[in-house]
Structure formats: C-alpha cells, structure tokens
Scaffold this active site. Structure first.
Site, PDB file in Angstrom:
ATOM      1  N   ASP A   8      20.541  -4.754  24.757  1.00 21.62           N
ATOM      2  CA  ASP A   8      20.067  -3.661  23.917  1.00 21.62           C
ATOM      3  C   ASP A   8      20.009  -2.392  24.760  1.00 21.62           C
ATOM      4  OD1 ASP A   8      19.802  -5.593  22.045  1.00 21.62           O
ATOM      5  OD2 ASP A   8      17.631  -5.407  21.785  1.00 21.62           O
ATOM      6  N   ASP A 131      18.634  -7.315   8.747  1.00 21.54           N
ATOM      7  CA  ASP A 131      17.366  -7.427   9.459  1.00 21.54           C
ATOM      8  C   ASP A 131      16.252  -7.454   8.426  1.00 21.54           C
ATOM      9  OD1 ASP A 131      19.003  -7.009  11.709  1.00 21.54           O
ATOM     10  OD2 ASP A 131      18.719  -4.841  11.558  1.00 21.54           O
TER      11      ASP A 131
END
Length: 245
Positions: A8, A131
């Site tokens: 990330d 998500d």
C-alpha cells in the site's frame, strides 16, 4: 489458493492502514521497490498494489513508486493495482508500464458502464474491487458508505468480462482479526466471478479456513499487516496453501 502480498502506497512509501484510515498509517518501508523484491524473493507469485492517495484524490498519486516497482519485478511476476483509476487513459498508461491487471473500485460503483468499457478495451486485465462495511459497499477510499449491498453489486459485473473481484471487509482490514469467511463465501456463491479475499488475514488458521472454501470460488487472498508484522511467514503460508490445494 494464491496468497498475494499487498504493498500500500502513501506519499511514495509502503504503509499499512487500519480500517482504511489514512491517519492510522504505519510505515514499513521507504522503498516500495525493495519491498516488492523482498516478496518476490519470498516466493510471491503475484503482488497487489494500492495507490492510497490516488484512491482519495481520484487520480494516480504514487506513479513514481509504482513505476519503480514495475521496473523491479514486473518481468518476473504479475502485478495488480488499484486506487485512483477512473478512466481508460489511466488504465492504458499503467498496462503499458507492465502492470498485469488494474482494479476498478470507486468508478465501478459510480459508473458500472465504465467496467464494461474497460473490459472491452483491455480484455482479461480488469478486476473489480468491492470494499464493504457490514455488507454495504464503500467508495472514495472508504470515506463514503453507499446503499449498495456487495452481493447485489457483484452480480452486475457477471457478464462484463472482469477476471476477478477483490472483496475487502473494511472492518477487518489491518485489524488482525481474522478473515470474514462467511461474507466472502456468500459473495463467491452468489456470482460466477472468482473472488480474492482481503482484510483480516492473521495467521495460518486463516489459511486453512480459506483453503477449505476455495472450491466455493475463493481463488486467492491478499495479505498485508500479518506478513509485515510477522504473525505470518509468507513463504511458509504459501507452502501450506499449496499443500492444501
């Protein structure tokens, strides 16, 4: 079961968040490319990149770091990326650099037709990222929870040609609380698209649990904080997953 290390990216560094909160970032490396090489050397057969700044801004924000990662490992293993991908031009730019697959998240929710267009333009290279928090899809870097249920939205992409869906349980992401197996399996059983699980992977018990439901359509799992903090040895975990196949 393919285990996929996550890198990330926030402001050019490799970080991990808790429940998607930017202020809850832990920096694990100032050199994402070196981290990519590390996971490749540990036996990773695919990498998962997220442009965190891009997810919030709606346009790529960590392009230099992504370019360095691809220069380091794209010749050896596939790399997928999500965050800030909102148009075909951005997809083409990334694929030309050596990215294998792009993940469309927020844009897939706001404009499902874009997914169809992207699949037509770049067949076999489009992943949808869904998500969810308590089953409801979140967008804009998880800042906004929508009224779309993840299963209902997943079904909308069945005929578009996406190669998989990355399903992230926001409540568990970065929390080391275990994968939400029940919700992941429910989505996998509801659509004819392979599901990649994300969020909460903590220890080898999770590997056993995921492998047990692989036949339901769960083809892989993304792992982040667990392999960075050492609760999972990546090479050992992938070896276990292979043995349970």
């Amino acid at each position: 079961m393919l285990l996929i290390p996550a890198i990330d990216l926030k402001e050019g560094r490799c970080v991990r968040l808790k429940q998607g909160l930017m202020e809850q970032a832990t920096v694990f490396s100032d050199s994402p490319a070196e981290m990519a090489l590390h996971w490749r050397n540990q036996g990773a057969r695919r990498l998962h990149l997220v442009d965190l700044n891009g997810a919030f801004a709606g346009v790529p924000q960590n392009f230099p770091a992504i370019k360095e990662i691809l220069a380091a490992v794209a010749k050896d293993i596939p790399v997928q990326l999500g965050g800030g991908i909102r148009d075909l031009g951005t997809i083409e730019k990334y694929l030309d650099l050596g990215l294998t697959d792009v993940i469309i998240g927020t844009a897939a929710v706001k404009n499902p037709e874009f997914v169809r267009e992207a699949c037509k333009a770049f067949p076999g290279q489009i992943i949808v990222g869904l998500d969810a928090k308590d089953g409801m899809v979140a967008i804009d870097g998880w800042a906004t929870v929508t009224e779309h249920h993840v299963v209902d939205l997943g079904k909308r992409f069945e005929d578009d040609g996406v190669n998989s869906i990355v399903y992230t349980d926001i409540g568990r992401d970065g929390m080391m609380s275990g994968v939400n197996i029940e919700a992941t399996v429910k989505l996998a059983q509801s659509v004819n698209i392979p599901i990649i699980a994300s969020g909460g992977l903590t220890n080898l018990d999770d590997i056993h649990a995921l492998c047990a439901v692989e036949k339901e359509g769960v083809s892989g799992a993304i792992t982040g904080r667990a392999i960075y903090e050492g609760s999972i040895d990546f090479a050992q975990a992938q070896k276990l997953a292979d043995s349970l196949a």
